[in-house]
Design a protein around this motif. Structure first.
Motif, PDB file in Angstrom:
ATOM      1  N   GLY A  70       0.816  -1.201   0.000  1.00 20.93           N
ATOM      2  CA  GLY A  70       0.000   0.000   0.000  1.00 20.93           C
ATOM      3  C   GLY A  70       0.850   1.251   0.000  1.00 20.93           C
ATOM      4  O   GLY A  70       0.320   2.363   0.074  1.00 20.93           O
ATOM      5  N   GLU A  71       2.179   1.067  -0.081  1.00 20.68           N
ATOM      6  CA  GLU A  71       3.142   2.168  -0.091  1.00 20.68           C
ATOM      7  C   GLU A  71       2.944   3.104   1.103  1.00 20.68           C
ATOM      8  O   GLU A  71       3.125   4.321   1.000  1.00 20.68           O
ATOM      9  CB  GLU A  71       3.071   2.943  -1.414  1.00 20.68           C
ATOM     10  N   ALA A  72       2.596   2.521   2.244  1.00 17.95           N
ATOM     11  CA  ALA A  72       2.335   3.336   3.431  1.00 17.95           C
ATOM     12  C   ALA A  72       3.531   4.190   3.821  1.00 17.95           C
ATOM     13  O   ALA A  72       3.370   5.323   4.285  1.00 17.95           O
ATOM     14  CB  ALA A  72       1.923   2.437   4.598  1.00 17.95           C
ATOM     15  N   ALA A  73       4.730   3.656   3.630  1.00 15.39           N
ATOM     16  CA  ALA A  73       5.930   4.411   4.002  1.00 15.39           C
ATOM     17  C   ALA A  73       6.127   5.646   3.138  1.00 15.39           C
ATOM     18  O   ALA A  73       6.869   6.558   3.512  1.00 15.39           O
ATOM     19  CB  ALA A  73       7.162   3.513   3.918  1.00 15.39           C
ATOM     20  N   ALA A  74       5.467   5.697   1.981  1.00 12.42           N
ATOM     21  CA  ALA A  74       5.584   6.846   1.085  1.00 12.42           C
ATOM     22  C   ALA A  74       4.433   7.830   1.250  1.00 12.42           C
ATOM     23  O   ALA A  74       4.343   8.809   0.515  1.00 12.42           O
ATOM     24  CB  ALA A  74       5.641   6.373  -0.369  1.00 12.42           C
ATOM     25  N   LEU A  75       3.549   7.569   2.223  1.00 13.66           N
ATOM     26  CA  LEU A  75       2.401   8.438   2.473  1.00 13.66           C
ATOM     27  C   LEU A  75       2.624   9.286   3.712  1.00 13.66           C
ATOM     28  O   LEU A  75       3.253   8.839   4.685  1.00 13.66           O
ATOM     29  CB  LEU A  75       1.133   7.602   2.673  1.00 13.66           C
ATOM     30  N   THR A  76       2.088  10.491   3.702  1.00 16.54           N
ATOM     31  CA  THR A  76       2.099  11.308   4.908  1.00 16.54           C
ATOM     32  C   THR A  76       1.046  10.769   5.878  1.00 16.54           C
ATOM     33  O   THR A  76       0.180   9.957   5.508  1.00 16.54           O
ATOM     34  CB  THR A  76       1.768  12.765   4.587  1.00 16.54           C
ATOM     35  N   ALA A  77       1.106  11.223   7.123  1.00 19.97           N
ATOM     36  CA  ALA A  77       0.120  10.792   8.114  1.00 19.97           C
ATOM     37  C   ALA A  77      -1.290  11.159   7.672  1.00 19.97           C
ATOM     38  O   ALA A  77      -2.232  10.361   7.811  1.00 19.97           O
ATOM     39  CB  ALA A  77       0.436  11.416   9.467  1.00 19.97           C
ATOM     40  N   SER A  78      -1.470  12.332   7.114  1.00 18.01           N
ATOM     41  CA  SER A  78      -2.802  12.739   6.667  1.00 18.01           C
ATOM     42  C   SER A  78      -3.255  11.911   5.469  1.00 18.01           C
ATOM     43  O   SER A  78      -4.452  11.601   5.338  1.00 18.01           O
ATOM     44  CB  SER A  78      -2.827  14.228   6.329  1.00 18.01           C
ATOM     45  N   ILE A 111      -1.422   3.742  15.097  1.00 19.15           N
ATOM     46  CA  ILE A 111      -2.627   2.977  15.420  1.00 19.15           C
ATOM     47  C   ILE A 111      -3.729   3.903  15.917  1.00 19.15           C
ATOM     48  O   ILE A 111      -4.908   3.762  15.530  1.00 19.15           O
ATOM     49  CB  ILE A 111      -2.305   1.894  16.464  1.00 19.15           C
ATOM     50  N   GLU A 112      -3.390   4.860  16.735  1.00 20.33           N
ATOM     51  CA  GLU A 112      -4.400   5.806  17.219  1.00 20.33           C
ATOM     52  C   GLU A 112      -5.010   6.594  16.068  1.00 20.33           C
ATOM     53  O   GLU A 112      -6.225   6.862  16.051  1.00 20.33           O
ATOM     54  CB  GLU A 112      -3.781   6.730  18.261  1.00 20.33           C
ATOM     55  N   ASN A 113      -4.195   6.956  15.084  1.00 18.94           N
ATOM     56  CA  ASN A 113      -4.716   7.634  13.905  1.00 18.94           C
ATOM     57  C   ASN A 113      -5.657   6.718  13.121  1.00 18.94           C
ATOM     58  O   ASN A 113      -6.719   7.156  12.628  1.00 18.94           O
ATOM     59  CB  ASN A 113      -3.574   8.094  13.000  1.00 18.94           C
TER      60      ASN A 113
END
Length: 306
Positions: free
Chosen positions: A59-67, A100-102
């Protein structure tokens, strides 16, 4: 939103079947493509996926910002009724808790579990890491053993020790080859769902070893669903027949270094994604493979797919 802590009794295992790993689609400008994301998650639901795994490695999570991670989770939750497992990118405890909280804030009670990678070869260290995460968030955990992504190698015995000591673990995702051997050992010792991944390359062997299904992505997820459904119904011959026509494409798609680009390009060619765009540092689709990809799809279009 912080969930209420769970009791010392082991949580229910994650449902058997195929948990589709959701790739994050991008526009040509590398922005999140919400329309394509909606198409993908609704397609997973239409073909019978048991649930969705969002913000995983693919999901390329590491390339996504928190938002952006929050945005992806919100779109998935709003456009599918399937339960959700949210991936956690960090190997350190405090930032993992924040992720996780996000996710809990974005998804609420749709969040079935969070997928946390083993962050050490030491069972004691991983047990402490997961316990602190659970104490802070109350979330059930899918323990992921994926050394290619995490850089961490943990023995199967230590992995089993972690599960035995952590009643809030609802599943294990075993992606350290040989996966079938690890799955057989884990399922013999611990009553918890164990899933294979790696694009379904070892799916038939993993099912024979006792897996609960697959937690992975593939450009034809309906093939994985048909295979696993047949196997869980007790028909191993049908399961093999369902998957066999797709094995060349599974092998093609899982090429090291370009697997993500291949899958996204194939989703694009199937009409699920508007583009096959990946974000740097991920490698892009090699144009030299254009004709080969087209031939794989043509072969499947010519098959009488069950």
């Amino acid at each position: 939103m912080t969930q209420q802590p769970l009791s010392d009794q082991r949580v229910d295992s994650l449902a058997r079947g195929v948990w589709g790993v959701v790739a994050t689609p991008f526009t040509d400008a590398a922005e999140i493509d919400e329309e394509s994301l909606v198409r993908l998650v609704q397609f997973y639901e239409s073909v019978g996926a048991a649930g969705l795994t969002v913000l995983g490695v693919f999901g390329e999570a590491a390339a996504l910002t928190a938002s952006e991670r929050m945005q992806v989770l919100d779109v998935v939750a709003q456009n599918s009724k399937l339960p959700i497992v949210a991936g956690v990118t960090s190997l350190a405890t405090a930032p993992a808790i924040a992720e996780i909280e996000n996710a809990q804030a974005a998804v609420g009670d749709r969040l079935r579990a969070v997928m946390v990678q083993a962050n050490s070869g030491s069972a004691v260290t991983v047990i402490d890491h997961l316990a602190r995460i659970h104490d802070a968030t109350g979330a059930a955990v899918v323990l992921q053993d994926y050394p290619k992504s995490s850089g961490v190698t943990i023995s199967t015995d230590n992995l089993i020790a972690v599960v035995e000591a952590s009643p809030f673990i609802s599943a294990v995702k075993a992606e350290a080859p040989p996966t079938a051997a690890a799955i057989a050992r884990i399922t013999a010792r611990v009553d918890v769902s164990v899933f294979g991944g790696l694009g379904g390359q070892g799916l038939l062997d993993e099912l024979a070893a006792g897996s609960a299904g697959a937690m992975t992505g593939f450009s034809y997820p309906e093939a994985l669903v048909s295979c696993v459904t047949a196997w869980l119904a007790g028909d191993a011959e049908a399961a093999r027949a369902e998957l066999t026509p797709y094995l060349p494409l599974i092998n093609f798609e899982q090429q090291p270094g370009i697997a993500l680009a291949l899958r996204k390009e194939l989703f694009h060619r199937r009409g699920l994604f508007a583009t096959g765009t990946v974000r740097a540092p991920a490698a892009t689709f090699p144009p030299e493979l254009d004709a080969i990809a087209a031939e794989h799809l043509a072969q499947l279009d010519g098959e009488e797919v069950r």
